[in-house]
Design a protein around this motif. Sequence first.
Motif, PDB file in Angstrom:
ATOM      1  N   VAL A  98     -23.461  10.334 -14.634  1.00  0.00           N
ATOM      2  CA  VAL A  98     -24.016   9.029 -15.010  1.00  0.00           C
ATOM      3  C   VAL A  98     -23.324   7.835 -14.712  1.00  0.00           C
ATOM      4  CG1 VAL A  98     -25.263   9.601 -17.215  1.00  0.00           C
ATOM      5  CG2 VAL A  98     -22.842   8.774 -17.275  1.00  0.00           C
ATOM      6  N   HIS A  99     -22.201   7.788 -14.174  1.00  0.00           N
ATOM      7  CA  HIS A  99     -21.306   6.671 -13.574  1.00  0.00           C
ATOM      8  C   HIS A  99     -21.307   6.816 -12.280  1.00  0.00           C
ATOM      9  CE1 HIS A  99     -20.326   5.601 -17.431  1.00  0.00           C
ATOM     10  NE2 HIS A  99     -19.688   6.672 -17.986  1.00  0.00           N
ATOM     11  N   LYS A 100     -22.032   7.791 -11.309  1.00  0.00           N
ATOM     12  CA  LYS A 100     -21.988   7.823 -10.008  1.00  0.00           C
ATOM     13  C   LYS A 100     -21.912   6.763  -9.250  1.00  0.00           C
ATOM     14  CE  LYS A 100     -23.425  11.650  -6.904  1.00  0.00           C
ATOM     15  NZ  LYS A 100     -24.032  12.746  -6.999  1.00  0.00           N
ATOM     16  N   TYR A 149     -17.150   9.209 -34.617  1.00  0.00           N
ATOM     17  CA  TYR A 149     -16.023   9.415 -33.508  1.00  0.00           C
ATOM     18  C   TYR A 149     -15.928   8.233 -32.499  1.00  0.00           C
ATOM     19  CZ  TYR A 149     -12.540  11.756 -30.343  1.00  0.00           C
ATOM     20  OH  TYR A 149     -11.467  12.122 -29.510  1.00  0.00           O
ATOM     21  N   ARG A 150     -16.881   7.644 -32.274  1.00  0.00           N
ATOM     22  CA  ARG A 150     -16.900   6.613 -31.531  1.00  0.00           C
ATOM     23  C   ARG A 150     -15.936   5.426 -32.005  1.00  0.00           C
ATOM     24  NH1 ARG A 150     -18.380   6.841 -25.941  1.00  0.00           N
ATOM     25  NH2 ARG A 150     -18.370   4.538 -25.998  1.00  0.00           N
ATOM     26  N   GLU A 151     -16.083   5.323 -33.262  1.00  0.00           N
ATOM     27  CA  GLU A 151     -15.721   4.265 -34.200  1.00  0.00           C
ATOM     28  C   GLU A 151     -14.074   4.699 -34.147  1.00  0.00           C
ATOM     29  OE1 GLU A 151     -17.789   3.540 -37.880  1.00  0.00           O
ATOM     30  OE2 GLU A 151     -15.742   3.366 -38.650  1.00  0.00           O
ATOM     31  N   SER A 206     -18.857  11.665 -27.208  1.00  0.00           N
ATOM     32  CA  SER A 206     -20.281  11.656 -26.643  1.00  0.00           C
ATOM     33  C   SER A 206     -21.000  10.158 -27.176  1.00  0.00           C
ATOM     34  CB  SER A 206     -21.094  12.481 -27.226  1.00  0.00           C
ATOM     35  OG  SER A 206     -20.340  13.898 -26.936  1.00  0.00           O
ATOM     36  N   ASP A 207     -21.766   9.638 -26.591  1.00  0.00           N
ATOM     37  CA  ASP A 207     -22.230   8.281 -26.783  1.00  0.00           C
ATOM     38  C   ASP A 207     -23.808   8.355 -27.719  1.00  0.00           C
ATOM     39  OD1 ASP A 207     -23.751   8.973 -24.748  1.00  0.00           O
ATOM     40  OD2 ASP A 207     -23.274   7.323 -23.440  1.00  0.00           O
ATOM     41  N   SER A 208     -24.268   9.840 -27.585  1.00  0.00           N
ATOM     42  CA  SER A 208     -25.529   9.786 -28.528  1.00  0.00           C
ATOM     43  C   SER A 208     -25.678  11.434 -28.743  1.00  0.00           C
ATOM     44  CB  SER A 208     -26.827   9.711 -27.553  1.00  0.00           C
ATOM     45  OG  SER A 208     -26.816  10.472 -26.302  1.00  0.00           O
TER      46      SER A 208
HETATM   47 MG    MG Z   1     -19.348   7.029 -22.227  1.00  0.00          MG
END
Ligand code: MG
Length: 203
Positions: free
Chosen positions: A116-118, A149-151, A182-184
């Motif tokens: 995704v960051h390509k 976990y993001r927190e 993970s973000d979602s």
């Molecule tokens: Mg990310």
Amino acid sequence: MAIAAGGVRLLVFCAAGTPDGAPHSIVARERKPAKAGWRAAAARLYTAAFPRGTSRVPEPSTRAMTERTFSIIKPDATARNLTGKINAVIEDAGLRIVAQRRIKMSRQQAEKFYEVHKERPFYGELVEYMTSGPVVVQVLEGDNAVAKYREVMGATNPAQAAEGTIRKLFAESIQNNSVHGSDSQDNAKLEIAQFFKDEDIAG
Ligand code: MG
Ligand code: ADP
């Protein structure tokens, strides 16, 4: 019915005690509830617990969801022997580590993982970094695990991470930021599937 009433008498007998030193048998006889009194007592308890108009099951929006998320302890952290300290923060936050493996990521794995960051300018360096040393891939489980976990990780840039977060405690820089999460929920499923088989996860 007779057995139930007898059971309640026995309960009263046990709970009543004998503060004045009277034999138990006397206390039990004197506090014997009226016939079928246990039904009324049960009804009173039920009404007190669930007053009219209240829901007996929490609404879906307020019910916590048990989820899984994917985590990586990155090369900067494994190089500094921080796996145990990071795991302690994860577990103290109430997340369970239900799968864990230490691996050396291949270039192919890292390129796929960060696809995704390509187009981002840091993509090449990020792949280099993620393959520069061992990482620990993990599956974490708990209520609202993805958001939680993001927190617990804190902001991507440790300079902006909140006190007590993993990145505030341990990260070296915006790239060498010690952990991935993970973000979602959809991405969590895809990321978990890239590194773990179902039978390797024990919840
Ligand atoms: Mg990310
Ligand atoms: P997060 O890991 O917080 O979800 P991103 O998904 O935006 O953050 O970025 C993925 C990873 O790429 C980061 O964790 C970090 O290692 C690296 N990264 C992000 N932004 C930069 C940047 N500006 N310069 C260098 N590396 C970066």
